[in-house]
Design an enzyme around this catalytic site. Sequence first.
Site, PDB file in Angstrom:
ATOM      1  CG  PHE A 265       2.218 -14.159  -5.833  1.00  0.00           C
ATOM      2  CD1 PHE A 265       3.576 -14.434  -5.880  1.00  0.00           C
ATOM      3  CD2 PHE A 265       1.821 -12.902  -5.416  1.00  0.00           C
ATOM      4  CE1 PHE A 265       4.510 -13.489  -5.514  1.00  0.00           C
ATOM      5  CE2 PHE A 265       2.747 -11.944  -5.043  1.00  0.00           C
ATOM      6  CZ  PHE A 265       4.095 -12.242  -5.091  1.00  0.00           C
TER       7      PHE A 265
ATOM      8  NE  ARG B 101     -27.447   4.799 -31.712  1.00  0.00           N
ATOM      9  CZ  ARG B 101     -28.713   4.460 -31.466  1.00  0.00           C
ATOM     10  NH1 ARG B 101     -29.250   3.405 -32.076  1.00  0.00           N
ATOM     11  NH2 ARG B 101     -29.433   5.150 -30.607  1.00  0.00           N
TER      12      ARG B 101
ATOM     13  CB  SER C  12      -0.248  -0.595  -0.220  1.00  0.00           C
ATOM     14  OG  SER C  12      -1.406  -0.494  -1.005  1.00  0.00           O
TER      15      SER C  12
ATOM     16  CD  GLU D 262       0.401  -9.245 -10.299  1.00  0.00           C
ATOM     17  OE1 GLU D 262       1.396  -8.798 -10.864  1.00  0.00           O
ATOM     18  OE2 GLU D 262      -0.154 -10.300 -10.593  1.00  0.00           O
TER      19      GLU D 262
ATOM     20  CG  LEU E 127       2.718 -10.021  -0.695  1.00  0.00           C
ATOM     21  CD1 LEU E 127       3.863 -10.503   0.171  1.00  0.00           C
ATOM     22  CD2 LEU E 127       3.279  -9.150  -1.838  1.00  0.00           C
TER      23      LEU E 127
ATOM     24  CB  ILE F 294     -18.381   5.683 -27.929  1.00  0.00           C
ATOM     25  CG1 ILE F 294     -17.344   6.813 -27.862  1.00  0.00           C
ATOM     26  CG2 ILE F 294     -18.658   5.279 -29.374  1.00  0.00           C
ATOM     27  CD1 ILE F 294     -15.934   6.413 -28.287  1.00  0.00           C
TER      28      ILE F 294
ATOM     29  CB  THR G  12      -2.889   0.873  -5.572  1.00  0.00           C
ATOM     30  OG1 THR G  12      -1.870   1.510  -4.788  1.00  0.00           O
ATOM     31  CG2 THR G  12      -3.646  -0.123  -4.716  1.00  0.00           C
ATOM     32  CB  SER G  13      -2.610   4.168  -9.578  1.00  0.00           C
ATOM     33  OG  SER G  13      -3.235   3.470 -10.624  1.00  0.00           O
ATOM     34  CD  GLU G  14      -3.609   5.506  -5.319  1.00  0.00           C
ATOM     35  OE1 GLU G  14      -3.623   4.254  -5.462  1.00  0.00           O
ATOM     36  OE2 GLU G  14      -4.542   6.230  -5.730  1.00  0.00           O
TER      37      GLU G  14
HETATM   38  C1  LIG Z   1      -9.161  -9.463  -8.037  1.00  0.00           C
HETATM   39  C2  LIG Z   1      -7.971  -9.398  -7.158  1.00  0.00           C
HETATM   40  C3  LIG Z   1      -7.007 -10.394  -7.238  1.00  0.00           C
HETATM   41  C4  LIG Z   1      -5.896 -10.360  -6.392  1.00  0.00           C
HETATM   42  N1  LIG Z   1      -4.986 -11.397  -6.451  1.00  0.00           N
HETATM   43  C5  LIG Z   1      -3.971 -11.431  -5.528  1.00  0.00           C
HETATM   44  C6  LIG Z   1      -3.097 -12.579  -5.466  1.00  0.00           C
HETATM   45  O1  LIG Z   1      -3.195 -13.526  -6.273  1.00  0.00           O
HETATM   46  N2  LIG Z   1      -2.147 -12.610  -4.499  1.00  0.00           N
HETATM   47  C7  LIG Z   1      -1.993 -11.591  -3.585  1.00  0.00           C
HETATM   48  O2  LIG Z   1      -1.111 -11.688  -2.747  1.00  0.00           O
HETATM   49  N3  LIG Z   1      -2.802 -10.499  -3.633  1.00  0.00           N
HETATM   50  C8  LIG Z   1      -3.795 -10.401  -4.570  1.00  0.00           C
HETATM   51  N4  LIG Z   1      -4.635  -9.306  -4.617  1.00  0.00           N
HETATM   52  C9  LIG Z   1      -4.425  -8.229  -3.656  1.00  0.00           C
HETATM   53  C10 LIG Z   1      -3.973  -6.922  -4.284  1.00  0.00           C
HETATM   54  O3  LIG Z   1      -2.656  -7.006  -4.775  1.00  0.00           O
HETATM   55  C11 LIG Z   1      -4.170  -5.823  -3.236  1.00  0.00           C
HETATM   56  O4  LIG Z   1      -5.572  -5.649  -3.112  1.00  0.00           O
HETATM   57  C12 LIG Z   1      -3.510  -4.530  -3.594  1.00  0.00           C
HETATM   58  O5  LIG Z   1      -2.106  -4.663  -3.541  1.00  0.00           O
HETATM   59  C13 LIG Z   1      -3.939  -3.376  -2.662  1.00  0.00           C
HETATM   60  O6  LIG Z   1      -3.872  -3.743  -1.320  1.00  0.00           O
HETATM   61  P1  LIG Z   1      -5.169  -3.503  -0.363  1.00  0.00           P
HETATM   62  O7  LIG Z   1      -6.329  -4.052  -1.069  1.00  0.00           O
HETATM   63  O8  LIG Z   1      -4.852  -4.017   0.973  1.00  0.00           O
HETATM   64  O9  LIG Z   1      -5.317  -1.929  -0.326  1.00  0.00           O
HETATM   65  P2  LIG Z   1      -4.602  -0.916   0.734  1.00  0.00           P
HETATM   66  O10 LIG Z   1      -3.150  -1.193   0.758  1.00  0.00           O
HETATM   67  O11 LIG Z   1      -5.339  -0.938   2.011  1.00  0.00           O
HETATM   68  O12 LIG Z   1      -4.841   0.480   0.014  1.00  0.00           O
HETATM   69  C14 LIG Z   1      -6.062   1.202   0.095  1.00  0.00           C
HETATM   70  C15 LIG Z   1      -5.852   2.542  -0.610  1.00  0.00           C
HETATM   71  O13 LIG Z   1      -4.843   3.304   0.084  1.00  0.00           O
HETATM   72  C16 LIG Z   1      -3.814   3.658  -0.810  1.00  0.00           C
HETATM   73  N5  LIG Z   1      -2.526   3.697  -0.124  1.00  0.00           N
HETATM   74  C17 LIG Z   1      -2.003   2.747   0.707  1.00  0.00           C
HETATM   75  N6  LIG Z   1      -0.792   3.134   1.127  1.00  0.00           N
HETATM   76  C18 LIG Z   1      -0.554   4.337   0.565  1.00  0.00           C
HETATM   77  C19 LIG Z   1       0.542   5.262   0.610  1.00  0.00           C
HETATM   78  N7  LIG Z   1       1.645   5.014   1.325  1.00  0.00           N
HETATM   79  N8  LIG Z   1       0.446   6.426  -0.100  1.00  0.00           N
HETATM   80  C20 LIG Z   1      -0.653   6.674  -0.836  1.00  0.00           C
HETATM   81  N9  LIG Z   1      -1.722   5.846  -0.926  1.00  0.00           N
HETATM   82  C21 LIG Z   1      -1.657   4.697  -0.238  1.00  0.00           C
HETATM   83  C22 LIG Z   1      -3.840   2.579  -1.888  1.00  0.00           C
HETATM   84  O14 LIG Z   1      -3.195   3.016  -3.077  1.00  0.00           O
HETATM   85  C23 LIG Z   1      -5.340   2.374  -2.048  1.00  0.00           C
HETATM   86  O15 LIG Z   1      -5.859   3.370  -2.866  1.00  0.00           O
HETATM   87  C24 LIG Z   1      -5.727  -9.297  -5.471  1.00  0.00           C
HETATM   88  C25 LIG Z   1      -6.695  -8.285  -5.417  1.00  0.00           C
HETATM   89  C26 LIG Z   1      -7.798  -8.333  -6.242  1.00  0.00           C
HETATM   90  C27 LIG Z   1      -8.823  -7.241  -6.150  1.00  0.00           C
END
Ligand SMILES: Cc1cc2nc3c(=O)[nH]c(=O)nc-3n(C[C@H](O)[C@H](O)[C@H](O)COP(=O)(O)OP(=O)(O)OC[C@H]3O[C@@H](n4cnc5c(N)ncnc54)[C@H](O)[C@@H]3O)c2cc1C
Length: 384
Positions: free
Chosen positions: A123, A271, A132, A366, A125, A340, A368-370
Amino acid sequence: MNFDLTEEHRMIREMSRDFADEVIEPRAEEMERTGEYPYDIYARMAELGMMGIPFPEDYGGSGGDWVGMHVCIEEIARGDITVAASLEVTTSVVGEELFAFGTEEQKQEWLVPIARGAQIGAFGLTEADTGSDAASLRTTARRDGDEWVLDGVKQFITNIGMDTSSMVIVAARTGIQKNGSPIISTFIVPKTAPGFSLGKRYEKMAWHASPTHEIILDHCRIPAANLLGDPERGFAQHLAALQTGRVSMAAMSVGLAQACLDASLKYAQERTQFGKPIFEHQAVSFKLADMAVAIELARNLMLKAAWLKDQKRKYMFEAAAAKLYASEIAEKAASDAVQIHGGYGCMDEYPVSRYYRSSKFLQIVEGTSEVQRMIIGRVLAGKM
Ligand SMILES: Cc1cc2nc3c(=O)[nH]c(=O)nc-3n(C[C@H](O)[C@H](O)[C@H](O)COP(=O)(O)OP(=O)(O)OC[C@H]3O[C@@H](n4cnc5c(N)ncnc54)[C@H](O)[C@@H]3O)c2cc1C
């Protein structure tokens, strides 16, 4: 209300649990150390029908449902998170997007081998500047006769580096709407397409056996028939598939948290410090009690979201809430599990050190928590 799993779901749980205990878990530490993907394990999962649980038999599946799929993903994640990650991407995201939006021909060509586990899907994206804020993606696609030509670089792509992966579903800009925002369409891009190449494999802090790659689309040509679904609604389609993916990420989180509880309960009873098992020290048993309560809540939320999807009802809130809550409690469970285990918990001979490193990913991949909180906020405000 009935909280019991059906007979079919119980059979899936038992089959997946036995497989995780007997085949996956004994290999998990070695897989993490070598980073080698266990093709043989995946082939056996395909024989057991795990990649096709929610899809009809006509499309290579077993005609089950999404509750059954998530029961399976939870158990596989308890055995090893990277195997569950591959399963989750190929089935819940790629398989589901093909099933929901593909033409009959696309389903026969691409979904059937994926649901049978003969091929694995990816996938695409995320890009370097858009994670994000995925709607700001830069990859483009333009029509040229009977073909689409794609240009761009996608990053952090799971599964695509595996020998058995056949394709990636790519989101790309195809035009501009009247309001000035981009039109995004989705495309089935075969790995063999001219102009497709695999970029670097990322070095990660955990999930080593789940290969994560950059992909480069350089005048990448695919047949016009590889446009997936409605050309004007590609982004909405991608988000719909990711909604199922969120429930699956919650199932992975529950599985990892359960593994933390299982390992910590066993260790705490074995333990001894200050003349008795550390479990007898209330500070330790309270941690385990809190962990068990959080897992129960996360599991119920995750299964409710899957059930709502099976009922074809809205589950936007439940999917985001399940992903958010389950991934946060999984990280806490992993941290408490290391605590633990004391010093032994920092040593790789105990699985909790791997669980701890792995748990952080669940709050990022997929969405972030935010981002989950943003979705929940929009649902509360009636905007979604
Ligand atoms: C192991 C791994 C596998 C992955 N596999 C895939 C895949 O198969 N296909 C794919 O398409 N992607 C994949 N990803 C990408 C993943 O979905 C993204 O890393 C994720 O969605 C976050 O995007 P970013 O890394 O660009 O972080 P950013 O979007 O740059 O975010 C950085 C920080 O800013 C915060 N933030 C951003 N915008 C806001 C807001 N408006 N308000 C508050 N906080 C905000 C975020 O929550 C985060 O804490 C993968 C990532 C990893 C680590």
